[in-house]
Design a protein around this motif. Structure first.
Motif, PDB file in Angstrom:
ATOM      1  N   ASP A  79       0.816  -1.218   0.000  1.00 13.35           N
ATOM      2  CA  ASP A  79       0.000   0.000   0.000  1.00 13.35           C
ATOM      3  C   ASP A  79       0.852   1.273   0.000  1.00 13.35           C
ATOM      4  O   ASP A  79       0.342   2.360  -0.242  1.00 13.35           O
ATOM      5  N   GLN A  80       2.152   1.122   0.277  1.00 15.57           N
ATOM      6  CA  GLN A  80       3.069   2.263   0.236  1.00 15.57           C
ATOM      7  C   GLN A  80       3.817   2.336  -1.098  1.00 15.57           C
ATOM      8  O   GLN A  80       4.612   3.241  -1.309  1.00 15.57           O
ATOM      9  N   GLY A  81       3.587   1.338  -1.975  1.00 10.31           N
ATOM     10  CA  GLY A  81       4.194   1.388  -3.304  1.00 10.31           C
ATOM     11  C   GLY A  81       5.226   0.328  -3.611  1.00 10.31           C
ATOM     12  O   GLY A  81       5.940   0.438  -4.607  1.00 10.31           O
ATOM     13  N   LEU A  82       5.305  -0.737  -2.814  1.00 16.03           N
ATOM     14  CA  LEU A  82       6.216  -1.828  -3.133  1.00 16.03           C
ATOM     15  C   LEU A  82       5.511  -2.856  -4.005  1.00 16.03           C
ATOM     16  O   LEU A  82       4.352  -3.196  -3.757  1.00 16.03           O
ATOM     17  N   VAL A  83       6.211  -3.343  -4.998  1.00 16.23           N
ATOM     18  CA  VAL A  83       5.742  -4.514  -5.735  1.00 16.23           C
ATOM     19  C   VAL A  83       6.886  -5.520  -5.774  1.00 16.23           C
ATOM     20  O   VAL A  83       8.040  -5.157  -6.008  1.00 16.23           O
ATOM     21  N   VAL A  84       6.569  -6.749  -5.420  1.00 19.68           N
ATOM     22  CA  VAL A  84       7.498  -7.863  -5.550  1.00 19.68           C
ATOM     23  C   VAL A  84       7.101  -8.575  -6.831  1.00 19.68           C
ATOM     24  O   VAL A  84       5.910  -8.770  -7.095  1.00 19.68           O
ATOM     25  N   VAL A  85       8.084  -8.940  -7.651  1.00 21.17           N
ATOM     26  CA  VAL A  85       7.798  -9.633  -8.908  1.00 21.17           C
ATOM     27  C   VAL A  85       8.667 -10.881  -8.969  1.00 21.17           C
ATOM     28  O   VAL A  85       9.895 -10.791  -8.861  1.00 21.17           O
ATOM     29  N   GLY A  86       8.022 -12.031  -9.123  1.00 18.23           N
ATOM     30  CA  GLY A  86       8.734 -13.297  -9.192  1.00 18.23           C
ATOM     31  C   GLY A  86       8.923 -13.767 -10.624  1.00 18.23           C
ATOM     32  O   GLY A  86       7.994 -13.714 -11.422  1.00 18.23           O
ATOM     33  N   PHE A  87      10.125 -14.225 -10.918  1.00 18.19           N
ATOM     34  CA  PHE A  87      10.496 -14.714 -12.244  1.00 18.19           C
ATOM     35  C   PHE A  87      10.947 -16.174 -12.117  1.00 18.19           C
ATOM     36  O   PHE A  87      12.137 -16.441 -11.927  1.00 18.19           O
ATOM     37  N   PRO A  88      10.022 -17.126 -12.209  1.00 16.85           N
ATOM     38  CA  PRO A  88      10.432 -18.525 -12.144  1.00 16.85           C
ATOM     39  C   PRO A  88      11.418 -18.842 -13.273  1.00 16.85           C
ATOM     40  O   PRO A  88      11.251 -18.377 -14.405  1.00 16.85           O
ATOM     41  N   SER A  89      12.436 -19.622 -12.926  1.00 20.15           N
ATOM     42  CA  SER A  89      13.461 -19.969 -13.909  1.00 20.15           C
ATOM     43  C   SER A  89      14.013 -21.354 -13.608  1.00 20.15           C
ATOM     44  O   SER A  89      14.147 -21.737 -12.447  1.00 20.15           O
ATOM     45  N   ASN A  90      14.347 -22.058 -14.664  1.00 18.69           N
ATOM     46  CA  ASN A  90      14.987 -23.355 -14.512  1.00 18.69           C
ATOM     47  C   ASN A  90      16.476 -23.274 -14.848  1.00 18.69           C
ATOM     48  O   ASN A  90      17.115 -24.281 -15.133  1.00 18.69           O
ATOM     49  N   ASP A  91      17.046 -22.083 -14.802  1.00 19.06           N
ATOM     50  CA  ASP A  91      18.460 -21.913 -15.131  1.00 19.06           C
ATOM     51  C   ASP A  91      19.372 -22.727 -14.212  1.00 19.06           C
ATOM     52  O   ASP A  91      20.505 -23.039 -14.584  1.00 19.06           O
TER      53      ASP A  91
END
Length: 181
Positions: A79-91
Motif C-alpha cells: 500500500d506504500q508502493g512496493l511490488v514484488v515480482v517473481g520470475f520462475p526460472s529453470n536456469d
C-alpha cells in the motif's frame, strides 16, 4: 459553437494529460506474461513509480521458503508502493517444466499474491530482456535462485543481492526507498 468548444476543451485536456505524463524509465520498458495465464503485464503501466523487488525463483530450491518472507514484505509495504515480482526460472535446474506445478508451489504452498511471471531464463545471452537490463545495471547476474534486485521509484537505481540475503534483511532498504521522494 457549443460542440466546437467542447471538442477544443477535450483535445486540450488530453494533450495536457499526455504532456504531463512521466516518461517510462528504460528499465521498465518491458512486457511479460503472468504465470499460468495469457495476461501480459506492461511493466511501465503496472510498476512505474513503485519500488520493485525482482526475484528469480525456483520451486525445488533450498531457498524456496523465502517465498514466505517475500510475501510478508509485499503485504507490509504494497500500500506504500512496493511490488514484488517473481520470475520462475529453470536456469539452475530446480523449476518444474509445468506451469501448473510452479503455480501450486507459489500460490497454494506459500500463499503468494504478488505478481509471478511465466518461466524464463535469467542468466546468459538467453536471459529475458528485463533481467538483461538488471544485469547490465548492476554488473551482477544471478548466481543461483532467489537472487534479488531492488529498484527505486524512478526505475534508475538498482541494487543486487545474492540468494543468501533474506527478504527480511531487505526490510530497512525497502522502507528507505519507499520514504524517499
Amino acid at each position: 459553437m457549443m460542440k466546437t468548444a467542447f471538442l477544443v476543451a477535450s483535445l486540450w485536456a488530453c494533450s495536457v494529460s499526455v504532456a504531463g505524463a512521466e516518461p517510462c524509465p528504460e528499465l521498465l520498458n518491458y512486457k511479460m506474461t503472468k504465470l499460468r495465464s495469457s495476461e501480459q503485464i506492461d511493466f511501465c503501466q503496472a510498476f512505474q513509480g513503485k519500488v520493485i523487488l525482482a526475484v528469480n525463483t525456483a520451486s525445488n530450491c533450498g531457498y524456496t521458503p523465502q517465498f514466505k518472507g517475500l510475501e510478508a514484505l509485499y503485504q507490509k509495504y504494497k500500500d506504500q508502493g512496493l511490488v514484488v515480482v517473481g520470475f520462475p526460472s529453470n536456469d539452475f535446474n530446480q523449476e518444474f517444466s509445468e506451469a501448473e506445478k510452479t503455480a501450486n508451489v507459489c500460490y497454494i504452498n506459500y500463499g503468494v499474491t504478488f505478481p509471478m511471471l511465466e518461466k524464463s531464463q535469467v542468466k546468459g545471452a538467453a536471459a529475458n530482456g528485463f533481467f538483461q537490463k538488471l544485469i547490465k545495471a548492476t554488473g551482477q547476474a544471478p548466481a543461483w535462485n532467489f537472487h534479488k534486485y531492488l529498484i527505486d521509484r524512478s526505475g534508475n537505481s538498482v541494487a543486487a543481492f545474492p540468494s543468501a540475503v533474506t527478504p527480511e534483511q531487505l526490510d530497512s532498504k525497502i522502507s528507505a526507498l519507499l520514504s524517499a521522494k
